[in-house]
Design an enzyme around this catalytic site. Sequence first.
Site, short mmCIF file in Angstrom:
data_model
loop_
_atom_site.label_atom_id
_atom_site.label_comp_id
_atom_site.label_asym_id
_atom_site.label_seq_id
_atom_site.Cartn_x
_atom_site.Cartn_y
_atom_site.Cartn_z
N ASP B 328 20.21 41.01 81.11
CA ASP B 328 19.33 39.94 81.55
C ASP B 328 18.53 39.33 80.41
O ASP B 328 18.31 39.95 79.38
CB ASP B 328 18.35 40.48 82.59
CG ASP B 328 17.56 41.66 82.06
OD1 ASP B 328 18.18 42.54 81.41
OD2 ASP B 328 16.34 41.73 82.28
N GLU B 329 18.12 38.10 80.63
CA GLU B 329 17.08 37.45 79.85
C GLU B 329 17.33 37.44 78.34
O GLU B 329 16.42 37.61 77.55
CB GLU B 329 15.71 38.08 80.15
CG GLU B 329 15.32 37.94 81.60
CD GLU B 329 13.94 38.51 81.92
OE1 GLU B 329 13.25 37.94 82.79
OE2 GLU B 329 13.55 39.52 81.33
#
Lengths: 709, 709
Positions: B328-329
Site C-alpha cells: 500500500d501507499e
Amino acid sequence: MRVNPDTGEAMKYASFAVVLMLSIPVAAVEGPPTLNLMPVPAQIEFGEAAVEISPNFSVTIEGAGATPRLRGGVQRMLRRLSDRSAIFFDNSTFLQLEGRSMASMVVTAGREGELFLGEDESYRLTITTDGIALQAATDIGALRGLETFLQLLSLDERGVTVPEIAIFDEPRFPWRGLMIDVSRHFMPVAMVKRNLDGMAAVKLNVLHWHLVDDQGFRVETLAWPKLHEQASDGDYYTRAQIHDVIDYAADRGIRVVPEFDLPGHGSAWLTAYPELGSAPGPYEIERSWGIFDPTIIPTIEKTYEFLDAFFAEMAELFDDEFIHIGGDENNGKDWLANPEIVAFMEEQGYAGPLTLQRYFNERVLAILTKYGKRMIGWDEIFEEGLPKNVVIQSWRGRESLFEAARLGYSGILSNGYYIDLIQPTDFHYLNDPLPADSPVTPEEAARILGGEATMWAEYVSPETVDSRIWPRTAAIAERFWSPGRVRDLEDMYRRMDHMSLTLEELGLQHERNRPMMLRRLCQCRNVAALEVLLGAIEPVKVYNRGRLREHTQFSPLTRMVDAAWPDAGPAREFRWAVERLIESDFMDEDDLDAVHTALVTWRDNHAALEATLKTSPALADIGPMSIALTEVSTIGLEALDLASAGTAAKRDWLDLRLDSLDKARESYGQTELMIVDPVVDLVCAVSLPASLTAEGCQEKDAVAVGGDD
Amino acid sequence: MRVNPDTGEAMKYASFAVVLMLSIPVAAVEGPPTLNLMPVPAQIEFGEAAVEISPNFSVTIEGAGATPRLRGGVQRMLRRLSDRSAIFFDNSTFLQLEGRSMASMVVTAGREGELFLGEDESYRLTITTDGIALQAATDIGALRGLETFLQLLSLDERGVTVPEIAIFDEPRFPWRGLMIDVSRHFMPVAMVKRNLDGMAAVKLNVLHWHLVDDQGFRVETLAWPKLHEQASDGDYYTRAQIHDVIDYAADRGIRVVPEFDLPGHGSAWLTAYPELGSAPGPYEIERSWGIFDPTIIPTIEKTYEFLDAFFAEMAELFDDEFIHIGGDENNGKDWLANPEIVAFMEEQGYAGPLTLQRYFNERVLAILTKYGKRMIGWDEIFEEGLPKNVVIQSWRGRESLFEAARLGYSGILSNGYYIDLIQPTDFHYLNDPLPADSPVTPEEAARILGGEATMWAEYVSPETVDSRIWPRTAAIAERFWSPGRVRDLEDMYRRMDHMSLTLEELGLQHERNRPMMLRRLCQCRNVAALEVLLGAIEPVKVYNRGRLREHTQFSPLTRMVDAAWPDAGPAREFRWAVERLIESDFMDEDDLDAVHTALVTWRDNHAALEATLKTSPALADIGPMSIALTEVSTIGLEALDLASAGTAAKRDWLDLRLDSLDKARESYGQTELMIVDPVVDLVCAVSLPASLTAEGCQEKDAVAVGGDD
C-alpha cells in the site's frame, strides 16, 4: 558486605540553560519532609526553589558507567516522565542522549556495576538552581537515583516540577529481595516482568524465583526433560524465557536467584523421576497445600549423578553467584519408612533425618561449588562446619540468624515478611532484620545481609498476585534500604498510598483488577456498594484461609476474599480516627465527623447491596459480612449518640453491645470485619466507669497492643 | 470457500445423572432471545428449563477430534466457568476428562481441524433436560461451541445455570480477522496473547500481524539480522516468541498471517539495508505518522536475492498458507527521482510507478510461490493476470472487492473496520462485506471471504490499545460470523456491553486501565468527576487527532483523549433517550427522567472537577471541555423547562442557544463533546415553529442521517 558509599570524582556541572527556575518555595509541598520518597533516602537536604520540567528537558550520560543498561534506564525514566506529566518532549530527548552540552540533567556513572552481592548502589542526586546532577559509582547506583528522581516529580498548580534538593543515598542492606512462588500457581513471564519493574521502583535488588515445589516444576530442563514435560501441566518457562527474564532483571540492576527445593517438597521431581524417591511411588503432582511426604532419596549415588547434571545445566542457565536449594520442611517420614535409608543412617551413625539431610546438603554443596555457585537455603540447611560463604534464609526468625552470625555465617530474614499471610503493612514495616538493640557485635551485624518478602502462591492467581505483593512490599523495601530510624507509621502509609499509584504506571495490576473482579462477581457495572464493603473487611490472616475452607490448585480465586485488600485503607483510617477521637474525649470535630461519616456509610451499605447479594450466587458467602457491617456500624453510631448526649452508658447496654460485637468477629467467606475493635473501643469509652470491669473492654485492650492481628 | 455445516454422526448421549434440572422457565431471562450471545448463532431454538451447573459438573471429550487443542480448550472453559461462578469444582473435572460415563457435558469432535482458510468451524450445542452435548466436525468447531456455552451461563437468583437450548451455528465468512500494527508502537507478547484470547471469545479466526512499517521492523531475522538489530530500537519478537504466539493462536483455532509491508513504507527495511533503497539514503527509523518516501528499489537483482532469503526464512517461521506483502501507499516519489529506475521503466515500456510496482509484485509472488505460500496484499497489489489464488484486502471499499470478484479473485474487506479511527460501533456493525443487495452473482459472492478490523497503532500504547480494540471488535466479529439479518442496534449494544465484562475475564485491559489512567492524570484517587466527563466526550474521529496536534512515536498517550471511550456509553444512552423523548412529545416519563438526570449530573460536574483541573497540569488541555459540558447541559435543562411549561421558545432564544451550541463543537485536548447534537434537537423541538426556519436546526437534521460523525 555493606555498600561502599564512595561515589568518586567531583561534580561537573554542564550548562543548564534550558531549565527554567521558579521561585516558588518548596515549603509549599504538603506533608513531612520525606515528600513522596519511598524508600526514604539516607540523607536529604532541602532547598527553596522548584525546578520546572519543560518540553525541552534533556539528559546526558557521562562516565565509564554510561552503559546500555543505564541508557535504557534513562529512556524508561523519560518515558514515565512524559507519560505521567503528559509533556510532549522533543524527540531528541529520546534519541540523542550523549554529546549534548545543554542538557537539563547530567547523569554520571563511574563504571559498569556488576550484579553481585554488595555491589555499590549509592548515588548523589542534586537539584539546584544550577541544574540537575545524578552521580553514582556504578550504573546500577545511577538506576536507583533515577527512581528517586521520578519520585520527586510534582504535578500541581505550579506545573510539572522537582524540588531543589540534595540527596545522598545508599542501601542499609545489600540483599533486598522478593521471593515469588511460581509452583503452586504458575505465573506467566508478563507477571514476573511487571513485578521486576515494581521491584526496581522501590530499589529491591534480588528476585528469588521459587521455581520448584510439590505442585509443579517450572523450568525447561534439557538434562532431565521429564521434569518440565511431566510435572508442570505444560506451565513452565522455556530456556529462552528464563534468559529473557534474567536480561530484563539485569537491565534493572536486579539479581535473579533460582530456587530448586530439595530434598523435601519433592512431589514434582518425583512425578517425573520416581526412581529418585525415598518411597516406592508412584508419585503425582500435588494439588493441595501443606507439607507432604515425597522426598528425594539421599542414599544412592544415582541421586547425585542426577543432581550433578541438573545443576550443571542450571548453573549455566542462571548467571547469579547463588543457587537456592530450599531444604525446608522435610518431614523425614519417607526416609524413616525405608529400611535401606534407615540402615544407611545406622551405618553412618546418624542420629536421625536431620543428620541425614546434613549429609545430603553437603553432597549438593559439593556439586554447586564445582559449578562455581554459592549455596543459599532455608534455616534447615544450617549447621556448623559448612563453608562460611553459604547463606541462610530464615523463615524461623531473627534469633536463628544471630546465632548463625555468631558462628560466622551470613543470613537474610524472611520471618515477618510473609506477605501471603495478609498481615497489615505496619507489622512487616516494623519488623527489622537488625534492630538497634540486637545482641550482636558489629562484625556479626555485618553478616545480616538483609531480607526478602515471600509471595507464596497457594492463594494467588496471576490476576490477584500483584495485590498481595503491592503496595505492602514497598514498605518492606524501605525497611531493607532506608536507615533503621525511619519508622513513622503514618508517614509510611501516606507515602505508600502515593507509591501505589506510581507502581500502577509500571503495569502492575494491584489496584485496577479489583473493580474488574467485582464486576465479574455481580455480573454488573455498579460496584460501589461492593467497594464500600471491601473497605471494611479483609481476608482472614496467617494460615486461617486454608483452615476455613479446603482449597486446591484448581479452586477459584475470584471471590470477595480475593478482591479484598490485605490492609484495607478505609478500615485503617477509621481505627486511627477512633483512637484520636477517644483521646480527645470526643471533642475533635474532624475526627468525629470522619468516624460518623464512615459509620453512616457502612450502616446504610447493606440496603444498597442487598439486591445484588440476592441475585449473585458468587457473592453468597459474603452476605453475612455485609449484615454484620451494618450491625457493628449501628452500634458505633449509638455510641456516638451517647457521647454527644454526655451521659455514660449503663452496664446492661454495654454488655449487650459487647456481645453483639463479639459475634461480629465471626468469619464468613474467609474474610474478617476490620472495624470491630475500634467500635468496641467506642462503646467502652462511652461506658465509663462500667467498662472498667467489663470483660470485653479489658480483653480488647490486652489484645490491641499486638499488631499481628 | 463457505463452511460446510456437516457435523457428522448422530448424537450419542451419555448418562447425565449429575446434572440437576430446575423447572424455572427460560422466559425469566431478560431481554431479547439473543440472550447474551455474541456473535449471535445461525440458528437457536429455546426450551423451557434452566440447567444448574453444580460442583460435580464434568466434561467428556469423544471422537477422533479429541486433540490436545480441544482438551486445552475444555480446561480453559472449566477454569473460566469456575472463576466466574466461584464454584469449587471437583478436582477431577480438571484432571480426568476422558473415560467418564457420568459426564455432565459430552464434547464430540469428528476430526482434528486444520488451520486453513475455509476449515469447518460449525457446531451443534444442545442443552436439554437430558444433558449437554456439543458436537462438531472438527476440534476447532468444538472450540467455537465452548465459547457459546460460556456465553449462555447465567448467574442470578436461580444460581448458576445454562438455559435449555438447541443451537446450530456456523460462520457466515471464513476469514474473520483482526489486524494488529506492532510497528508504530511495539506491542509486547502479553498484549498479543490476551487479544488472541479476546478474538477466540468472539470467534475471530485470523490474526493479521502487521510486523513491518516505517517506524520499526519487529521480527528477528537470521538471514538479515540488521533488520531487527538496527531498525527496531530493540523492540522486536524473537523467533521463540513468534513460535510461542503462533502456538498460542493455533491452540485457539486462530491463524496467524504475518505482514511485511513492501515496497513502500520502507524506512525500517532501508535503515538496516540502505543499499536496497531507491534513493541514496541514509535512512532512519521514521518517528512521525504519514506516508513517506523510502521505497525499496525494484530494478536490481540484489533486491530479489535479498527477498528470496528473507521469505525463505519467514515461510518456515510462519506456518500459515498466506503471507501478506502490504503493497500500500507507495507514493512513487523516490522511484521517479532515480534516473536508473526511470530508465528501467522506459526500457520496459511501463507507464509509471503503478506498472513498475506490478512488476515488483510479480517478482515477489514468484518467491512466495516457490516457498509454498499464497500472497495477500492491500488493494494496490491487484491487477488482472495475477494467479487466482491471490487475495486482496480492501482498505478502499467494497466496490473494489466486487470488481475483483467479477474477475475471479477473492478478497476481504477492511474499509469501514478501521477501529483506530474512533468511530462508533454501529458504524462498523452496519458495514457489511456483502450486503443483501450486492451486485454480484452467487459465485462472485463466494469470493468475498470476510473482513478484518484494523488496529493501526499511531495513537495507541500497550496500555490503551485494548480499549480501542474492545469491545467494538466484538460487534465487528458478529458482522463476520452471524447471518446478515442480525442488525438490531439496541440489542447489539446491550450484548456488547455484557460481552465487555466477559472479555475482561481474559485479562484484557480495556475497562480496567481507564480509572488507572485517570488516577495518574490527577495524581489522586477520587476520579468520579473525571469519569463523568469521560461519559460525555470522545476522542476526535478519523484522522483529526494528528491534524489537531502533531504526534510522534514518543508522544505521551496518557491524556484524557487516550482514556476516553471510542463510543461513550452515557452519551449514547442520552442521545437515544432524547430521540425517544422528542418522539413522545416530552410525555415519556422514563426518558424525561433519564435526560434530566444526565443533564443535571453534567451541569454540576465542572464544579466538582474545577479544583482538580486547576492543580493537574496533565489535565490542562481538557478544562474547556468540562466548561462546555456544563454550558451545553444548562441549555438542555432550559429546553426541558420550556417543554414542561408548555410554551414554545422564541426565535431569539433559539438563535442564541444554537450559537452557543455551535461553539461547543470546538475540540480541546483532541476530544469532542458528544451531547451537542441531542441538545440541539431538544432546543429545536421546544422552539417549534421557530425552529422550522432556523439554520442550526435544519443543518443538524441534514447531518444527522450519516453515522460516520
